[in-house]
Design an enzyme around this catalytic site. Sequence first.
Site, PDB file in Angstrom:
ATOM      1  N   PHE A  67       0.862  -1.181   0.000  1.00 40.01           N
ATOM      2  CA  PHE A  67       0.000   0.000   0.000  1.00 40.01           C
ATOM      3  C   PHE A  67       0.892   1.222   0.000  1.00 40.01           C
ATOM      4  O   PHE A  67       1.549   1.541   0.995  1.00 40.01           O
ATOM      5  CB  PHE A  67      -0.936   0.045   1.206  1.00 40.01           C
ATOM      6  CG  PHE A  67      -1.841   1.259   1.163  1.00 40.01           C
ATOM      7  CD1 PHE A  67      -2.983   1.243   0.392  1.00 40.01           C
ATOM      8  CD2 PHE A  67      -1.515   2.418   1.850  1.00 40.01           C
ATOM      9  CE1 PHE A  67      -3.806   2.363   0.308  1.00 40.01           C
ATOM     10  CE2 PHE A  67      -2.325   3.540   1.780  1.00 40.01           C
ATOM     11  CZ  PHE A  67      -3.470   3.515   1.002  1.00 40.01           C
TER      12      PHE A  67
ATOM     13  N   ASP B 273       9.629   2.819   1.835  1.00 40.93           N
ATOM     14  CA  ASP B 273       8.441   3.619   2.139  1.00 40.93           C
ATOM     15  C   ASP B 273       8.199   3.555   3.643  1.00 40.93           C
ATOM     16  O   ASP B 273       7.632   2.590   4.158  1.00 40.93           O
ATOM     17  CB  ASP B 273       7.244   3.076   1.365  1.00 40.93           C
ATOM     18  CG  ASP B 273       5.967   3.881   1.613  1.00 40.93           C
ATOM     19  OD1 ASP B 273       5.936   4.670   2.579  1.00 40.93           O
ATOM     20  OD2 ASP B 273       4.994   3.695   0.867  1.00 40.93           O
TER      21      ASP B 273
ATOM     22  N   LYS C 200       2.930  11.468   6.817  1.00 43.03           N
ATOM     23  CA  LYS C 200       2.099  11.291   8.004  1.00 43.03           C
ATOM     24  C   LYS C 200       2.659  12.001   9.233  1.00 43.03           C
ATOM     25  O   LYS C 200       2.429  13.184   9.423  1.00 43.03           O
ATOM     26  CB  LYS C 200       1.844   9.804   8.249  1.00 43.03           C
ATOM     27  CG  LYS C 200       1.028   9.152   7.129  1.00 43.03           C
ATOM     28  CD  LYS C 200       0.467   7.821   7.527  1.00 43.03           C
ATOM     29  CE  LYS C 200      -0.258   7.147   6.360  1.00 43.03           C
ATOM     30  NZ  LYS C 200      -1.432   7.887   5.885  1.00 43.03           N
TER      31      LYS C 200
END
Length: 410
Positions: A149, A234, A263
């Site tokens: 994801f 990531d 984030k």
Amino acid sequence: MTTAPTRTRRTSDDLIQAEAPVLAHNYHPLPVVIARAEGVWVEDVEGRRYLDMLAGYSALNFGHRHPALVEAAHRQLDQLTLTSRAFHHNRLAAFAEDLAELTGQDMVLPMNTGAEAVESGIKVARKWAYDVKGVPADRATIVVASGNFHGRTTTVISFSDDETARAGFGPYTPGFRTVPYNDLAALEAAIDDTTAAVLIEPIQGEAGVLIPDDGYLTGVRELTTRAGCLFIADEIQSGLGRTGTTLAVDHEDVVPDVVLLGKALGGGIVPVSAVAARRDIMSVLGPGQHGSTFGGNPLAAAVGSAVIDLLSTGEFQTRAAELGKVLHAGLADLLGHGVTDFRTRGLWAGVDIDPALGTGRTLSEHLMDQGILVKDTHGSTIRLAPPLTITEDELTTALAALKRVLHQLS
């Protein structure tokens, strides 16, 4: 002259119903309407309090409205918020210097969202492959892992195997090869002279907090080095203290060529993301080849620098590691009592619930009724990712609520 319509105070139900005709239905939230928050606690419009065990998918690693981060934002709001990158501003150099040092890299490309960081990393890798590695034009490939994801842009869903995110949005972007996660042999077989990079999550969050075998990340580093391609990590969910280290790759003392962050870098205040990489990689970009109006804006840089200051002491990494032991022990006690399996790394857990008890959504709704907010992922799995500011008592409160709900559903 028109006047704004007057509105009476709306209940949670009123507000949820009001969203349906005016908002795109691309989310299916839990039926809670949050109006206020501080630390690890949130409050709905009726004043009911909930313990936030999701932390905005790690965007709120430092809790809601952390005083140091709010102060940094207020201070910057009083001075300068946006210039665009058409001009320099006085906060950007320090932010880039600090982030490069934190990640062990040389240069930083600031963006806004995690998906933008991934897209930017892909562009940098392809440009590097053509300019430095010598891959023929339009032939560069990037190897990714199944179950990944990395966002929901059209390029990213082109190499997703989540049909909910993918189906109906073609044609898809070519240039990606998918191999099983945690499989070094398959990875090695997929790499060839056209490979620009290997892009993986050190821990797969959306897939259910899947943690690879010890040595996997080291193996990825060795394979990419030997093959002359880039290792892109990531760390948008796994980075910035979540797993008990600054980055998840730090558990194996691995330094990727490119690190993607987002984030938590915005402190739960503004969207901030970045690509951090070696100078010889990032230098392939020239003026006009990539950009973002808001990327690296003064407000984002001020908040991002304050986030880095919090991490520089090591306090939050240590808290995540120590409280992660409490989380692991609490979940271990639930094995065979409604929990079929779980995975933890620091203050991050994927918990597999016995499907006979219901879906992850069902469990999330029952926990909400107990004043605990979590989020399901595929099937009967839920994710736990509380703010790193949570206390041991608050963590055990959440675990006790999970135990009660499992007992009720049994």
